[in-house]
Design a protein around this motif. Structure first.
Motif, short mmCIF file in Angstrom:
data_model
loop_
_atom_site.label_atom_id
_atom_site.label_comp_id
_atom_site.label_asym_id
_atom_site.label_seq_id
_atom_site.Cartn_x
_atom_site.Cartn_y
_atom_site.Cartn_z
N LEU A 27 0.80 -1.02 0.22
CA LEU A 27 -0.04 0.14 -0.03
C LEU A 27 0.89 1.32 0.13
N VAL A 28 2.06 1.42 0.89
CA VAL A 28 2.75 2.39 0.79
C VAL A 28 3.53 2.62 -0.34
N GLY A 30 2.55 1.60 -3.44
CA GLY A 30 1.64 2.00 -4.45
C GLY A 30 1.15 3.53 -4.36
N VAL A 31 1.04 3.83 -3.10
CA VAL A 31 0.62 5.60 -2.96
C VAL A 31 1.85 6.30 -3.37
N ILE A 32 3.20 5.80 -3.07
CA ILE A 32 4.44 6.67 -3.36
C ILE A 32 4.67 6.59 -4.92
N GLY A 35 0.82 7.89 -6.94
CA GLY A 35 0.06 9.01 -6.63
C GLY A 35 -0.92 8.84 -5.44
N GLY A 36 -1.54 9.71 -5.03
CA GLY A 36 -2.56 9.60 -3.93
C GLY A 36 -2.20 10.60 -2.84
N ILE A 37 -0.80 10.53 -2.12
CA ILE A 37 -0.63 11.38 -1.08
C ILE A 37 0.43 12.04 -1.40
N GLU A 38 0.67 13.31 -1.41
CA GLU A 38 1.92 13.97 -1.37
C GLU A 38 2.64 14.09 -0.40
N PHE A 39 3.89 13.42 -0.32
CA PHE A 39 4.48 13.45 1.06
C PHE A 39 5.41 14.74 0.86
#
Length: 57
Positions: A27-28, A30-32, A35-39
């Motif tokens: 999950l982490v 995949g998000v990185i 896209g999805g969450i801008e760190f």
């Protein structure tokens, strides 16, 4: 069969723990990468003043 039960329970528990950790990693990453969450920069963008909001001078 009763003597193998603790071993089977330990193996099943460790397999569930491994799968849960692997799922979180998937999950982490995949998000990185997708896209999805801008760190970086996400909080700065949210704090930027908006032109559509009128301000009282």
């Amino acid at each position: 069969m009763m003597s193998r039960l603790p071993l089977l329970l330990a193996l099943a528990g460790s397999a569930v723990l491994f799968l849960a950790i692997a799922f979180v990693y998937v999950l982490v990453f995949g998000v990185i990468f997708f896209g999805g969450i801008e760190f970086t920069g996400g909080s700065m963008d949210a704090a930027a003043p908006q032109a559509s909001i009128p301000s009282r001078i």
